[in-house]
Design a protein around this motif. Structure first.
Motif, PDB file in Angstrom:
ATOM      1  N   GLY A  76       0.779  -1.230   0.000  1.00  0.00           N
ATOM      2  CA  GLY A  76       0.000   0.000   0.000  1.00  0.00           C
ATOM      3  C   GLY A  76       0.811   1.281   0.000  1.00  0.00           C
ATOM      4  N   ARG A  77       2.092   1.197  -0.335  1.00  0.00           N
ATOM      5  CA  ARG A  77       2.883   2.419  -0.405  1.00  0.00           C
ATOM      6  C   ARG A  77       2.504   3.203  -1.661  1.00  0.00           C
ATOM      7  NH1 ARG A  77       3.424   0.625   3.918  1.00  0.00           N
ATOM      8  NH2 ARG A  77       5.375   0.311   5.112  1.00  0.00           N
ATOM      9  N   ASN A  78       2.544   4.519  -1.555  1.00  0.00           N
ATOM     10  CA  ASN A  78       2.272   5.361  -2.713  1.00  0.00           C
ATOM     11  C   ASN A  78       3.507   5.364  -3.615  1.00  0.00           C
ATOM     12  OD1 ASN A  78      -0.358   6.083  -2.251  1.00  0.00           O
ATOM     13  ND2 ASN A  78       0.130   7.978  -1.191  1.00  0.00           N
ATOM     14  N   VAL A  79       3.330   4.834  -4.810  1.00  0.00           N
ATOM     15  CA  VAL A  79       4.432   4.747  -5.770  1.00  0.00           C
ATOM     16  C   VAL A  79       4.063   5.563  -7.003  1.00  0.00           C
ATOM     17  CG1 VAL A  79       5.886   3.222  -7.134  1.00  0.00           C
ATOM     18  CG2 VAL A  79       4.955   2.414  -4.954  1.00  0.00           C
ATOM     19  N   TYR A  80       4.914   6.492  -7.351  1.00  0.00           N
ATOM     20  CA  TYR A  80       4.691   7.334  -8.523  1.00  0.00           C
ATOM     21  C   TYR A  80       5.549   6.801  -9.668  1.00  0.00           C
ATOM     22  CZ  TYR A  80       2.326  10.010  -5.043  1.00  0.00           C
ATOM     23  OH  TYR A  80       1.466  10.373  -4.033  1.00  0.00           O
ATOM     24  N   ASN A  81       4.904   6.629 -10.819  1.00  0.00           N
ATOM     25  CA  ASN A  81       5.506   5.902 -11.940  1.00  0.00           C
ATOM     26  C   ASN A  81       5.867   4.488 -11.490  1.00  0.00           C
ATOM     27  OD1 ASN A  81       5.230   8.275 -13.374  1.00  0.00           O
ATOM     28  ND2 ASN A  81       7.277   8.161 -14.281  1.00  0.00           N
ATOM     29  N   GLY A  82       4.838   3.770 -11.049  1.00  0.00           N
ATOM     30  CA  GLY A  82       5.023   2.431 -10.511  1.00  0.00           C
ATOM     31  C   GLY A  82       5.083   1.337 -11.561  1.00  0.00           C
ATOM     32  N   SER A  83       4.505   0.178 -11.217  1.00  0.00           N
ATOM     33  CA  SER A  83       4.640  -1.018 -12.048  1.00  0.00           C
ATOM     34  C   SER A  83       4.156  -0.818 -13.482  1.00  0.00           C
ATOM     35  CB  SER A  83       3.865  -2.178 -11.415  1.00  0.00           C
ATOM     36  OG  SER A  83       4.433  -2.551 -10.187  1.00  0.00           O
ATOM     37  N   ARG A  84       3.013  -0.171 -13.644  1.00  0.00           N
ATOM     38  CA  ARG A  84       2.484   0.004 -14.999  1.00  0.00           C
ATOM     39  C   ARG A  84       3.353   0.947 -15.822  1.00  0.00           C
ATOM     40  NH1 ARG A  84       0.394  -2.325 -19.279  1.00  0.00           N
ATOM     41  NH2 ARG A  84      -1.022  -0.974 -20.470  1.00  0.00           N
ATOM     42  N   ALA A  85       3.875   1.982 -15.195  1.00  0.00           N
ATOM     43  CA  ALA A  85       4.773   2.895 -15.908  1.00  0.00           C
ATOM     44  C   ALA A  85       6.010   2.156 -16.384  1.00  0.00           C
ATOM     45  CB  ALA A  85       5.170   4.059 -15.005  1.00  0.00           C
ATOM     46  N   LEU A  86       6.576   1.311 -15.530  1.00  0.00           N
ATOM     47  CA  LEU A  86       7.758   0.542 -15.911  1.00  0.00           C
ATOM     48  C   LEU A  86       7.426  -0.422 -17.042  1.00  0.00           C
ATOM     49  CD1 LEU A  86      10.698  -0.237 -15.476  1.00  0.00           C
ATOM     50  CD2 LEU A  86       9.948  -1.826 -13.688  1.00  0.00           C
ATOM     51  N   GLU A  87       6.244  -1.013 -16.996  1.00  0.00           N
ATOM     52  CA  GLU A  87       5.816  -1.940 -18.044  1.00  0.00           C
ATOM     53  C   GLU A  87       5.802  -1.258 -19.409  1.00  0.00           C
ATOM     54  OE1 GLU A  87       2.014  -4.934 -18.944  1.00  0.00           O
ATOM     55  OE2 GLU A  87       2.118  -3.790 -17.074  1.00  0.00           O
ATOM     56  N   LEU A  88       5.329  -0.005 -19.439  1.00  0.00           N
ATOM     57  CA  LEU A  88       5.318   0.739 -20.698  1.00  0.00           C
ATOM     58  C   LEU A  88       6.704   1.253 -21.055  1.00  0.00           C
ATOM     59  CD1 LEU A  88       2.242   0.482 -20.360  1.00  0.00           C
ATOM     60  CD2 LEU A  88       2.057   2.855 -21.124  1.00  0.00           C
ATOM     61  N   GLU A  89       7.498   1.601 -20.063  1.00  0.00           N
ATOM     62  CA  GLU A  89       8.844   2.114 -20.314  1.00  0.00           C
ATOM     63  C   GLU A  89       9.675   1.116 -21.117  1.00  0.00           C
ATOM     64  OE1 GLU A  89      12.484   4.417 -19.945  1.00  0.00           O
ATOM     65  OE2 GLU A  89      10.358   4.925 -19.841  1.00  0.00           O
ATOM     66  N   VAL A  90       9.511  -0.163 -20.845  1.00  0.00           N
ATOM     67  CA  VAL A  90      10.344  -1.174 -21.495  1.00  0.00           C
ATOM     68  C   VAL A  90       9.664  -1.830 -22.689  1.00  0.00           C
ATOM     69  CG1 VAL A  90      11.628  -1.651 -19.380  1.00  0.00           C
ATOM     70  CG2 VAL A  90       9.593  -3.004 -19.905  1.00  0.00           C
ATOM     71  N   SER A  91       8.548  -1.272 -23.170  1.00  0.00           N
ATOM     72  CA  SER A  91       7.868  -1.863 -24.325  1.00  0.00           C
ATOM     73  C   SER A  91       7.176  -0.801 -25.163  1.00  0.00           C
ATOM     74  CB  SER A  91       6.827  -2.897 -23.872  1.00  0.00           C
ATOM     75  OG  SER A  91       6.070  -3.350 -24.980  1.00  0.00           O
ATOM     76  N   LYS A  92       7.732  -0.523 -26.336  1.00  0.00           N
ATOM     77  CA  LYS A  92       7.079   0.417 -27.241  1.00  0.00           C
ATOM     78  C   LYS A  92       5.779  -0.173 -27.786  1.00  0.00           C
ATOM     79  CE  LYS A  92      10.981   3.277 -28.502  1.00  0.00           C
ATOM     80  NZ  LYS A  92      10.536   4.292 -27.539  1.00  0.00           N
TER      81      LYS A  92
END
Length: 319
Positions: free
Chosen positions: A80-96
């Motif tokens: 429940g920690r507040n994460v900015y640019n979390g898992s979904r952001a990383l998922e998009l970062e590594v996949s065009k």
């Protein structure tokens, strides 16, 4: 003491943010995740977390930093920690591929793109662009990895069979239509806290260097043959930039829980916008910002400070 935790793998790109946090007196700690360990049976520390993990980490010897960061982000989010640019952001970062699918879902036009694995499949895909120029790029990219311009399938075949062929780190090479721009520049729209901050015009007449720390040279890809280029700034903040695509970008970011990003587009000869990159590890050009009086990292530092205060109340200043 609660603080801001910055997740990254490149101190050179992060120091500009930490300096701003120091100026504001915001307590912070860096988590450099090129390697590490964490105990799944324990809870993460109190604080808010901001990820700047990069798709190009493997070019700096940090091959598994994004994969490891993905596990750490999942751990933080599970508690429940507040994460900015979390898992979904990383998922998009590594996949065009995933970037383009999300952009298209929200009505944003992207260049026609075919994803391939294997050299033969790459050549087969290129046949669909026969008679037109096309480019290759890596699916997991950053720094212009794998970006090459080709005028024919034969030219691509010669490259693919040569020692200079770049194998993508995830095995996926994209074939993409080449968008011919009447002017040699692209536009990058910066967002902090999901809100539009400014747009910057990036001159690509002498290459595709998108930010001071992320040189992405692809030669004369956007440079009309024989054009004489006058001395001019590489980066220029566009005063009063306003376009309907901004609202679409904001919807893309919101639906994917991305708070900080630079989104890039190019216009063709009819003025139509083609968006080709979402960078969730965005950097800013200091010269352009100083001239415009707008500062992305300062806005980001203020945003993180506000989130920390919103969650934990008054925080102990470090100055």
């Amino acid at each position: 003491m609660s603080k801001v935790y910055i997740i990254h793998e490149n101190s050179e790109w992060t120091i500009h943010l930490t300096k701003r946090l120091e100026e504001l007196g915001v307590p912070f700690e860096e988590w450099h995740l090129d390697e590490g360990l964490f105990d799944l049976s324990k809870e993460p520390p109190e604080g808010i977390f901001y990820s700047r993990m990069s798709a190009s980490s493997h070019t700096r010897g940090h091959r598994f930093a994004p994969e490891y960061s993905g596990q750490v982000l999942a751990w933080l989010e599970a508690h429940g920690r507040n994460v900015y640019n979390g898992s979904r952001a990383l998922e998009l970062e590594v996949s065009k591929v995933k970037q383009y699918l999300e952009l298209n879902k929200h009505g944003v036009t992207t260049p026609r793109t075919i994803a391939t694995v294997g050299k033969q499949q790459l050549l087969e895909a290129a046949k669909q662009f026969e008679g037109r120029a096309f480019i290759t790029k890596h699916n997991r990219a950053g720094k212009g990895l794998g970006v090459q311009l080709f005028q024919s399938v034969e030219a691509l075949k010669a490259y693919v069979e040569s020692p200079s062929f770049e194998e993508p780190v995830d095995g996926i090479t994209l074939i993409q239509e080449y968008i011919q721009s009447p002017e040699s520049y692209i536009t990058r729209c910066e967002f902090v806290g999901g809100e539009f901050v400014y747009a910057v015009k990036v001159d690509t007449s002498e290459g595709f260097e998108l930010c001071p720390a992320d040189a992405c040279q692809i030669g004369d890809l956007f440079c009309p043959v024989g054009e004489e280029v006058e001395e001019k700034p590489k980066f220029q903040v566009i005063e009063g930039f306003d376009d309907p695509v901004i609202e679409k970008y904001k919807r893309v970011l919101d639906s994917n829980n991305i708070q900080v990003a630079g989104i890039e587009f190019i216009r063709n000869e009819t003025g139509e916008i083609f968006t080709y990159d979402i960078n969730t590890n965005t950097n800013y050009n200091s010269d352009a910002e100083a001239k415009a009086g707008k500062y992305g990292m300062l806005e980001l530092a203020k945003f993180l400070e506000a989130q920390l205060i919103a969650e934990y109340g008054a925080v102990a200043k470090t100055r």
